[in-house]
Design an enzyme around this catalytic site. Structure first.
Site, short mmCIF file in Angstrom:
data_model
loop_
_atom_site.label_atom_id
_atom_site.label_comp_id
_atom_site.label_asym_id
_atom_site.label_seq_id
_atom_site.Cartn_x
_atom_site.Cartn_y
_atom_site.Cartn_z
N ILE A 1 0.46 -1.24 0.03
CA ILE A 1 0.21 0.02 0.17
C ILE A 1 1.67 1.65 0.26
CG2 ILE A 1 -2.19 1.19 1.60
CD1 ILE A 1 -2.78 -1.38 2.46
N ASP A 2 0.49 2.09 -0.78
CA ASP A 2 1.38 3.22 -1.05
C ASP A 2 1.73 4.20 0.59
OD1 ASP A 2 1.45 2.82 -3.85
OD2 ASP A 2 0.02 4.63 -4.07
N ARG A 3 2.88 4.44 0.58
CA ARG A 3 2.81 5.35 2.09
C ARG A 3 1.68 6.33 2.51
NH1 ARG A 3 8.16 8.66 3.09
NH2 ARG A 3 8.85 7.75 1.71
#
Length: 136
Positions: free
Chosen positions: A130-132
């Protein structure tokens, strides 16, 4: 003499970054040879070359995590751990961020058994990244 700039920096500082991480920093203009900015990682060094890197510009200073910070485990069995990743934290380490990641934090937890093993054949893998800035 004759060593590539990226390999030279990696050999001198292997715990700071990978060779490809050093190459990326060089391409971004953080390295100098004899006071002149260089952006070619494959540049070969000559006898007497003075190499410098502006590391203070290259790394984001991450604030310390709050004392007792934990990533919530939402499901766990002997083969899998599912966590609720907070926004603002990377899933796994990168060339410039080694701590403040889900995997580095989970490796320190006693109850995250999947990350603690003596077997060379077993490794924990991130199944979904999952993106930051995304939570979940």
């Amino acid at each position: 003499v004759g060593t590539r700039l990226d390999f030279f920096l990696y050999r001198k500082n292997p715990s700071y970054n990978s060779r490809s991480g050093w190459a990326a920093l060089i391409k971004q203009g953080y390295a100098k040879i004899n006071g002149r900015k260089v952006q070619k990682p494959s540049l070969r060094l000559k006898l007497g070359d003075k190499v410098s890197v502006s590391l203070s510009r290259s790394r984001k200073i991450l604030p310390p995590l709050p004392q007792g910070f934990e990533i919530p485990i939402i499901y766990k069995d002997k083969n899998i751990i599912a966590v609720n990743k907070p926004a603002g934290i990377l899933t796994h380490p990168t060339g410039t961020v080694k701590t403040h990641t889900v995997t580095s934090i989970m490796q320190k937890r006693e109850d995250s058994h999947i990350f603690h093993t003596d077997s060379d054949q077993f490794k924990a893998y991130v199944v979904h990244r999952i993106d930051r800035d995304t939570t979940g």
